[in-house]
Design a protein around this motif. Structure first.
Motif, PDB file in Angstrom:
ATOM      1  N   PRO A  66      62.322 -59.683 -84.730  1.00 29.40           N
ATOM      2  CA  PRO A  66      63.472 -59.207 -83.927  1.00 29.40           C
ATOM      3  C   PRO A  66      63.095 -58.872 -82.484  1.00 29.40           C
ATOM      4  CG  PRO A  66      63.489 -58.165 -86.079  1.00 29.40           C
ATOM      5  CD  PRO A  66      62.180 -58.907 -85.967  1.00 29.40           C
ATOM      6  N   TYR A  67      61.888 -58.344 -82.281  1.00 28.59           N
ATOM      7  CA  TYR A  67      61.430 -58.045 -80.916  1.00 28.59           C
ATOM      8  C   TYR A  67      61.266 -59.338 -80.123  1.00 28.59           C
ATOM      9  CZ  TYR A  67      59.915 -53.389 -82.605  1.00 28.59           C
ATOM     10  OH  TYR A  67      59.847 -52.137 -83.126  1.00 28.59           O
ATOM     11  N   VAL A  68      60.631 -60.317 -80.755  1.00 28.25           N
ATOM     12  CA  VAL A  68      60.398 -61.602 -80.096  1.00 28.25           C
ATOM     13  C   VAL A  68      61.736 -62.246 -79.732  1.00 28.25           C
ATOM     14  CG1 VAL A  68      59.470 -63.942 -80.380  1.00 28.25           C
ATOM     15  CG2 VAL A  68      58.175 -61.975 -81.239  1.00 28.25           C
ATOM     16  N   ARG A  69      62.676 -62.253 -80.684  1.00 27.98           N
ATOM     17  CA  ARG A  69      63.996 -62.855 -80.422  1.00 27.98           C
ATOM     18  C   ARG A  69      64.703 -62.150 -79.262  1.00 27.98           C
ATOM     19  NH1 ARG A  69      64.074 -63.490 -86.160  1.00 27.98           N
ATOM     20  NH2 ARG A  69      65.174 -61.527 -86.446  1.00 27.98           N
ATOM     21  N   PHE A  70      64.643 -60.826 -79.230  1.00 29.96           N
ATOM     22  CA  PHE A  70      65.280 -60.079 -78.142  1.00 29.96           C
ATOM     23  C   PHE A  70      64.633 -60.427 -76.805  1.00 29.96           C
ATOM     24  CE2 PHE A  70      65.806 -56.528 -75.252  1.00 29.96           C
ATOM     25  CZ  PHE A  70      67.160 -56.232 -75.383  1.00 29.96           C
ATOM     26  N   ARG A  71      63.298 -60.428 -76.774  1.00 26.83           N
ATOM     27  CA  ARG A  71      62.601 -60.749 -75.522  1.00 26.83           C
ATOM     28  C   ARG A  71      62.939 -62.149 -75.049  1.00 26.83           C
ATOM     29  NH1 ARG A  71      57.842 -61.439 -74.926  1.00 26.83           N
ATOM     30  NH2 ARG A  71      56.947 -61.635 -76.990  1.00 26.83           N
ATOM     31  N   GLU A  72      62.915 -63.106 -75.978  1.00 29.14           N
ATOM     32  CA  GLU A  72      63.206 -64.497 -75.600  1.00 29.14           C
ATOM     33  C   GLU A  72      64.649 -64.659 -75.142  1.00 29.14           C
ATOM     34  OE1 GLU A  72      62.001 -66.697 -79.075  1.00 29.14           O
ATOM     35  OE2 GLU A  72      59.900 -66.741 -78.438  1.00 29.14           O
ATOM     36  N   LYS A  73      65.561 -64.007 -75.810  1.00 27.71           N
ATOM     37  CA  LYS A  73      66.980 -64.091 -75.439  1.00 27.71           C
ATOM     38  C   LYS A  73      67.213 -63.597 -74.019  1.00 27.71           C
ATOM     39  CE  LYS A  73      71.493 -62.198 -76.726  1.00 27.71           C
ATOM     40  NZ  LYS A  73      72.212 -61.307 -77.643  1.00 27.71           N
ATOM     41  N   HIS A  74      66.469 -62.563 -73.610  1.00 26.23           N
ATOM     42  CA  HIS A  74      66.682 -61.949 -72.296  1.00 26.23           C
ATOM     43  C   HIS A  74      65.600 -62.309 -71.280  1.00 26.23           C
ATOM     44  CE1 HIS A  74      70.077 -59.644 -73.753  1.00 26.23           C
ATOM     45  NE2 HIS A  74      69.364 -59.313 -74.810  1.00 26.23           N
ATOM     46  N   GLY A  75      64.724 -63.236 -71.634  1.00 23.24           N
ATOM     47  CA  GLY A  75      63.692 -63.672 -70.693  1.00 23.24           C
ATOM     48  C   GLY A  75      62.641 -62.617 -70.411  1.00 23.24           C
ATOM     49  N   LEU A  76      62.391 -61.736 -71.363  1.00 22.50           N
ATOM     50  CA  LEU A  76      61.415 -60.661 -71.167  1.00 22.50           C
ATOM     51  C   LEU A  76      60.062 -61.045 -71.756  1.00 22.50           C
ATOM     52  CD1 LEU A  76      63.675 -57.653 -72.223  1.00 22.50           C
ATOM     53  CD2 LEU A  76      63.225 -58.489 -69.913  1.00 22.50           C
ATOM     54  N   GLY A  77      59.003 -60.539 -71.150  1.00 21.85           N
ATOM     55  CA  GLY A  77      57.672 -60.714 -71.695  1.00 21.85           C
ATOM     56  C   GLY A  77      57.018 -62.050 -71.413  1.00 21.85           C
ATOM     57  N   ARG A  78      57.531 -62.787 -70.467  1.00 19.25           N
ATOM     58  CA  ARG A  78      56.842 -64.036 -70.097  1.00 19.25           C
ATOM     59  C   ARG A  78      55.483 -63.716 -69.481  1.00 19.25           C
ATOM     60  NH1 ARG A  78      62.256 -66.137 -67.636  1.00 19.25           N
ATOM     61  NH2 ARG A  78      63.249 -66.918 -69.514  1.00 19.25           N
ATOM     62  N   ASP A  93      60.062 -57.767 -91.082  1.00 19.36           N
ATOM     63  CA  ASP A  93      60.984 -58.620 -90.340  1.00 19.36           C
ATOM     64  C   ASP A  93      61.602 -59.691 -91.228  1.00 19.36           C
ATOM     65  OD1 ASP A  93      58.745 -60.205 -90.564  1.00 19.36           O
ATOM     66  OD2 ASP A  93      58.470 -60.498 -88.428  1.00 19.36           O
ATOM     67  N   ASN A  94      61.230 -59.714 -92.490  1.00 17.46           N
ATOM     68  CA  ASN A  94      61.942 -60.518 -93.493  1.00 17.46           C
ATOM     69  C   ASN A  94      61.621 -59.952 -94.868  1.00 17.46           C
ATOM     70  OD1 ASN A  94      59.400 -61.416 -94.146  1.00 17.46           O
ATOM     71  ND2 ASN A  94      59.728 -63.514 -93.529  1.00 17.46           N
ATOM     72  N   THR A  95      62.520 -60.107 -95.792  1.00 14.74           N
ATOM     73  CA  THR A  95      62.295 -59.500 -97.098  1.00 14.74           C
ATOM     74  C   THR A  95      61.547 -60.467 -98.014  1.00 14.74           C
ATOM     75  OG1 THR A  95      64.483 -60.215 -97.790  1.00 14.74           O
ATOM     76  CG2 THR A  95      64.274 -57.959 -97.012  1.00 14.74           C
ATOM     77  N   ASP A  96      60.608 -59.919 -98.718  1.00  9.56           N
ATOM     78  CA  ASP A  96      59.817 -60.663 -99.690  1.00  9.56           C
ATOM     79  C   ASP A  96      60.362 -60.283-101.060  1.00  9.56           C
ATOM     80  OD1 ASP A  96      57.944 -61.461-101.556  1.00  9.56           O
ATOM     81  OD2 ASP A  96      56.220 -60.841-100.362  1.00  9.56           O
ATOM     82  N   ASP A  97      60.824 -61.261-101.814  1.00  8.42           N
ATOM     83  CA  ASP A  97      61.459 -60.946-103.086  1.00  8.42           C
ATOM     84  C   ASP A  97      60.474 -60.384-104.108  1.00  8.42           C
ATOM     85  OD1 ASP A  97      61.410 -64.073-104.811  1.00  8.42           O
ATOM     86  OD2 ASP A  97      60.451 -63.620-102.921  1.00  8.42           O
ATOM     87  N   LYS A  98      59.174 -60.383-103.812  1.00  6.15           N
ATOM     88  CA  LYS A  98      58.195 -59.814-104.726  1.00  6.15           C
ATOM     89  C   LYS A  98      58.031 -58.307-104.519  1.00  6.15           C
ATOM     90  CE  LYS A  98      55.667 -64.105-104.704  1.00  6.15           C
ATOM     91  NZ  LYS A  98      54.688 -64.814-103.915  1.00  6.15           N
ATOM     92  N   LEU A  99      58.577 -57.792-103.438  1.00  5.03           N
ATOM     93  CA  LEU A  99      58.476 -56.366-103.138  1.00  5.03           C
ATOM     94  C   LEU A  99      59.824 -55.692-103.314  1.00  5.03           C
ATOM     95  CD1 LEU A  99      56.318 -56.487 -99.873  1.00  5.03           C
ATOM     96  CD2 LEU A  99      55.535 -56.036-102.205  1.00  5.03           C
ATOM     97  N   ILE A 100      59.780 -54.408-103.584  1.00  7.96           N
ATOM     98  CA  ILE A 100      61.008 -53.611-103.668  1.00  7.96           C
ATOM     99  C   ILE A 100      61.107 -52.821-102.367  1.00  7.96           C
ATOM    100  CG2 ILE A 100      62.185 -51.735-104.859  1.00  7.96           C
ATOM    101  CD1 ILE A 100      60.603 -52.596-107.382  1.00  7.96           C
ATOM    102  N   TYR A 101      62.204 -53.018-101.646  1.00  8.15           N
ATOM    103  CA  TYR A 101      62.413 -52.343-100.365  1.00  8.15           C
ATOM    104  C   TYR A 101      63.409 -51.210-100.555  1.00  8.15           C
ATOM    105  CZ  TYR A 101      60.153 -56.291 -98.094  1.00  8.15           C
ATOM    106  OH  TYR A 101      59.254 -57.234 -97.700  1.00  8.15           O
ATOM    107  N   MET A 102      63.125 -50.083 -99.918  1.00  6.07           N
ATOM    108  CA  MET A 102      64.027 -48.946 -99.948  1.00  6.07           C
ATOM    109  C   MET A 102      64.146 -48.410 -98.525  1.00  6.07           C
ATOM    110  SD  MET A 102      63.669 -45.303-101.964  1.00  6.07           S
ATOM    111  CE  MET A 102      62.769 -46.117-103.238  1.00  6.07           C
ATOM    112  N   LYS A 103      65.351 -48.346 -98.016  1.00  2.78           N
ATOM    113  CA  LYS A 103      65.555 -47.843 -96.657  1.00  2.78           C
ATOM    114  C   LYS A 103      65.413 -46.323 -96.670  1.00  2.78           C
ATOM    115  CE  LYS A 103      68.934 -48.009 -92.938  1.00  2.78           C
ATOM    116  NZ  LYS A 103      70.228 -48.552 -92.550  1.00  2.78           N
ATOM    117  N   LEU A 104      64.443 -45.830 -95.908  1.00  2.85           N
ATOM    118  CA  LEU A 104      64.206 -44.394 -95.846  1.00  2.85           C
ATOM    119  C   LEU A 104      64.818 -43.766 -94.606  1.00  2.85           C
ATOM    120  CD1 LEU A 104      60.443 -44.340 -96.897  1.00  2.85           C
ATOM    121  CD2 LEU A 104      62.434 -43.841 -98.317  1.00  2.85           C
TER     122      LEU A 104
END
Length: 179
Positions: free
Chosen positions: A135-147, A84-95
């Motif tokens: 991103p899941y938390v932000r979506f839930r909070e934005k739409h009032g889900l998961g209270r 959910d965030n990039t760490d500059d110490k790791l190499i990320y590759m979208k598979l």
């Protein structure tokens, strides 16, 4: 001298091929669950094994955050999951991309019906992971889900099971549910 150089060049493909089969060692992978259901990843692992049949693969399944932490601590050589965030110490590759959707179980009044707006789900209990991606938390909070939390499960299969039992609705990867 020219004959020796020509012979060396002519034998290069066979030498490269032989070196590939002589390569040995161990690669430790920590991955999120159910990746075998994604054809793209199966193809990648199959090609690797074809190229390096004598490499031993040690495969361990873990929650997504543990995969990242294992890479950061250098406990494993390769991790397959998401971040959910990039760490500059790791190499990320979208598979691959994996669509996430909100699902309900057969006891839910909307089961088998067309999709609805998130506002319609506002009061429903939600099944989440202990370490839910931002991103899941932000979506839930934005739409009032998961209270109202209906359950916790870090593994996809267990989360799907709780949703099927009617403990709540929740995010699941579409390819996993389809399979």
């Amino acid at each position: 001298v020219c004959e020796a150089a020509y012979s060396s060049i002519r034998d290069m493909p066979r030498a490269v091929s032989q070196a590939r089969f002589d390569t040995t060692g161990t690669v430790t992978l920590r991955v999120i669950s159910n990746l075998y259901l994604l054809p793209q990843l199966t193809s990648i692992f199959d090609n690797f094994h074809e190229l390096y049949p004598r490499i031993e693969i040690r495969l361990d399944v873990a929650p997504w955050r543990v995969v990242l932490e294992s890479l950061q601590r250098r406990e494993v050589e390769v991790g397959v999951g998401f971040s959910d965030n990039t760490d500059d110490k790791l190499i990320y590759m979208k598979l691959t991309e994996q669509v996430q959707q909100i699902y309900c179980g057969p006891k839910h009044p909307l089961f088998g019906k067309p999709p609805v707006t998130p506002a319609r789900l506002e009061g429903d209990p939600f099944v989440i992971t202990h370490d839910e991606p931002k991103p899941y938390v932000r979506f839930r909070e934005k739409h009032g889900l998961g209270r109202n939390i209906g359950g916790f499960a870090d593994n996809i299969q267990e989360r799907m099971w709780l949703i099927q039992l009617g403990m709540g609705i929740g995010f699941l990867p579409k390819p996993i549910v389809d399979a």
